[in-house]
Motif scaffolding. Structure first.
Motif, PDB file in Angstrom:
ATOM      1  N   PHE A   6       0.833  -1.198   0.000  1.00 10.43           N
ATOM      2  CA  PHE A   6       0.000   0.000   0.000  1.00 10.43           C
ATOM      3  C   PHE A   6       0.866   1.245   0.000  1.00 10.43           C
ATOM      4  N   TYR A   7       0.560   2.168  -0.899  1.00 11.61           N
ATOM      5  CA  TYR A   7       1.294   3.429  -1.027  1.00 11.61           C
ATOM      6  C   TYR A   7       0.283   4.548  -0.911  1.00 11.61           C
ATOM      7  N   PHE A   8       0.605   5.559  -0.118  1.00 14.21           N
ATOM      8  CA  PHE A   8      -0.262   6.723   0.018  1.00 14.21           C
ATOM      9  C   PHE A   8       0.591   7.932   0.327  1.00 14.21           C
ATOM     10  N   ASN A   9       0.504   8.956  -0.532  1.00 12.04           N
ATOM     11  CA  ASN A   9       1.236  10.195  -0.329  1.00 12.04           C
ATOM     12  C   ASN A   9       0.263  11.351  -0.502  1.00 12.04           C
ATOM     13  N   PRO A  10      -0.300  11.870   0.602  1.00 13.69           N
ATOM     14  CA  PRO A  10      -1.308  12.924   0.502  1.00 13.69           C
ATOM     15  C   PRO A  10      -0.786  14.242  -0.060  1.00 13.69           C
ATOM     16  N   ASN A  11       0.513  14.385  -0.193  1.00 19.98           N
ATOM     17  CA  ASN A  11       1.094  15.616  -0.732  1.00 19.98           C
ATOM     18  C   ASN A  11       1.085  15.657  -2.261  1.00 19.98           C
ATOM     19  N   GLU A  12       0.750  14.552  -2.887  1.00 20.59           N
ATOM     20  CA  GLU A  12       0.712  14.481  -4.353  1.00 20.59           C
ATOM     21  C   GLU A  12      -0.674  14.862  -4.867  1.00 20.59           C
ATOM     22  N   LYS A  13      -0.819  14.876  -6.186  1.00 23.06           N
ATOM     23  CA  LYS A  13      -2.098  15.203  -6.819  1.00 23.06           C
ATOM     24  C   LYS A  13      -2.536  14.056  -7.716  1.00 23.06           C
ATOM     25  N   GLY A  14      -3.845  13.929  -7.889  1.00 19.60           N
ATOM     26  CA  GLY A  14      -4.390  12.905  -8.774  1.00 19.60           C
ATOM     27  C   GLY A  14      -4.037  11.506  -8.309  1.00 19.60           C
ATOM     28  N   LEU A  15      -3.823  10.614  -9.260  1.00 19.74           N
ATOM     29  CA  LEU A  15      -3.499   9.230  -8.931  1.00 19.74           C
ATOM     30  C   LEU A  15      -2.131   9.079  -8.278  1.00 19.74           C
ATOM     31  N   VAL A  17      -1.277  10.235  -5.701  1.00 19.95           N
ATOM     32  CA  VAL A  17      -1.507  10.041  -4.268  1.00 19.95           C
ATOM     33  C   VAL A  17      -1.351   8.550  -3.939  1.00 19.95           C
ATOM     34  N   PHE A  18      -1.786   7.692  -4.856  1.00 15.68           N
ATOM     35  CA  PHE A  18      -1.794   6.245  -4.630  1.00 15.68           C
ATOM     36  C   PHE A  18      -0.670   5.501  -5.350  1.00 15.68           C
ATOM     37  N   LEU A  19      -0.118   6.098  -6.391  1.00 18.51           N
ATOM     38  CA  LEU A  19       0.937   5.473  -7.185  1.00 18.51           C
ATOM     39  C   LEU A  19       2.040   6.496  -7.416  1.00 18.51           C
ATOM     40  N   GLY A  20       3.194   6.050  -7.786  1.00 18.02           N
ATOM     41  CA  GLY A  20       4.245   6.985  -8.154  1.00 18.02           C
ATOM     42  C   GLY A  20       3.859   7.728  -9.417  1.00 18.02           C
ATOM     43  N   SER A  21       4.578   8.761  -9.751  1.00 18.62           N
ATOM     44  CA  SER A  21       4.266   9.613 -10.902  1.00 18.62           C
ATOM     45  C   SER A  21       4.219   8.824 -12.214  1.00 18.62           C
ATOM     46  N   SER A  22       5.249   8.060 -12.499  1.00 13.49           N
ATOM     47  CA  SER A  22       5.292   7.292 -13.747  1.00 13.49           C
ATOM     48  C   SER A  22       4.245   6.186 -13.758  1.00 13.49           C
ATOM     49  N   GLU A  23       4.052   5.540 -12.614  1.00 15.15           N
ATOM     50  CA  GLU A  23       3.031   4.490 -12.519  1.00 15.15           C
ATOM     51  C   GLU A  23       1.649   5.061 -12.792  1.00 15.15           C
ATOM     52  N   SER A  24       1.355   6.224 -12.213  1.00 19.00           N
ATOM     53  CA  SER A  24       0.027   6.808 -12.408  1.00 19.00           C
ATOM     54  C   SER A  24      -0.191   7.211 -13.867  1.00 19.00           C
ATOM     55  N   LYS A  25       0.833   7.736 -14.532  1.00 23.20           N
ATOM     56  CA  LYS A  25       0.703   8.102 -15.950  1.00 23.20           C
ATOM     57  C   LYS A  25       0.438   6.863 -16.800  1.00 23.20           C
ATOM     58  N   LEU A  26       1.150   5.783 -16.512  1.00 28.43           N
ATOM     59  CA  LEU A  26       0.971   4.556 -17.285  1.00 28.43           C
ATOM     60  C   LEU A  26      -0.384   3.900 -17.003  1.00 28.43           C
ATOM     61  N   MET A  27      -0.854   3.971 -15.770  1.00 30.99           N
ATOM     62  CA  MET A  27      -2.174   3.417 -15.463  1.00 30.99           C
ATOM     63  C   MET A  27      -3.265   4.226 -16.166  1.00 30.99           C
ATOM     64  N   GLU A  28      -3.118   5.543 -16.213  1.00 29.11           N
ATOM     65  CA  GLU A  28      -4.093   6.378 -16.934  1.00 29.11           C
ATOM     66  C   GLU A  28      -4.159   5.953 -18.404  1.00 29.11           C
ATOM     67  N   ILE A  29      -3.001   5.711 -18.997  1.00 36.22           N
ATOM     68  CA  ILE A  29      -2.951   5.268 -20.397  1.00 36.22           C
ATOM     69  C   ILE A  29      -3.624   3.903 -20.532  1.00 36.22           C
ATOM     70  N   ALA A  30      -3.323   2.996 -19.626  1.00 35.96           N
ATOM     71  CA  ALA A  30      -3.900   1.650 -19.679  1.00 35.96           C
ATOM     72  C   ALA A  30      -5.420   1.697 -19.543  1.00 35.96           C
ATOM     73  N   TRP A  31      -5.934   2.503 -18.610  1.00 34.43           N
ATOM     74  CA  TRP A  31      -7.387   2.607 -18.460  1.00 34.43           C
ATOM     75  C   TRP A  31      -8.028   3.212 -19.702  1.00 34.43           C
ATOM     76  N   GLU A  32      -7.364   4.163 -20.315  1.00 40.65           N
ATOM     77  CA  GLU A  32      -7.916   4.821 -21.499  1.00 40.65           C
ATOM     78  C   GLU A  32      -7.882   3.905 -22.724  1.00 40.65           C
ATOM     79  N   GLN A  33      -6.788   3.191 -22.910  1.00 37.35           N
ATOM     80  CA  GLN A  33      -6.597   2.378 -24.107  1.00 37.35           C
ATOM     81  C   GLN A  33      -7.114   0.942 -23.972  1.00 37.35           C
ATOM     82  N   LYS A  34      -7.398   0.498 -22.779  1.00 39.70           N
ATOM     83  CA  LYS A  34      -7.902  -0.860 -22.479  1.00 39.70           C
ATOM     84  C   LYS A  34      -6.830  -1.940 -22.573  1.00 39.70           C
TER      85      LYS A  34
END
Length: 104
Positions: A6-15, A17-34
């Motif tokens: 479990f990862y949680f960083n309340p000082n971050e924005k968007g996803l 908060v729950f994932l690292g910066s690169s992880e959140s960008k890649l997950m956004e792409i994965a959710w969008e592209q399926k």
């Protein structure tokens, strides 16, 4: 979804908060592209500071290890699909935070 670290960083924005910066960008792409490959992820990755091919490959593999993506062999590469929707992921993380707060 299987239990992952479990990862949680309340000082971050968007996803982030729950994932690292690169992880959140890649997950956004994965959710969008399926379904994505490393090449697809790099194509849709924001132009500023694109990571190296091998870096994206490693991050996608780690997201699969965390059970956020499902990995399947396709020729000489892998295809990744999400294991939950974005809303399901956020609800699960918020529930985890709530359960942690109940311990106090």
């Amino acid at each position: 979804m299987t239990e992952s670290k479990f990862y949680f960083n309340p000082n971050e924005k968007g996803l982030s908060v729950f994932l690292g910066s690169s992880e959140s960008k890649l997950m956004e792409i994965a959710w969008e592209q399926k379904e994505i490959s490393v090449k697809t992820a790099l194509f849709y990755y924001p132009d500023n500071n694109k990571p190296a091919y091998t870096t994206v490959m490693t991050i996608l593999s780690r997201l699969a290890d965390k059970n956020l993506l499902q990995k399947k062999k396709s020729g000489r590469s892998f295809l990744y699909t999400t294991t939950s929707t974005k809303n399901e992921f956020i609800k699960e993380r918020i529930a985890k935070i709530k359960s942690c707060l109940k311990q106090f």
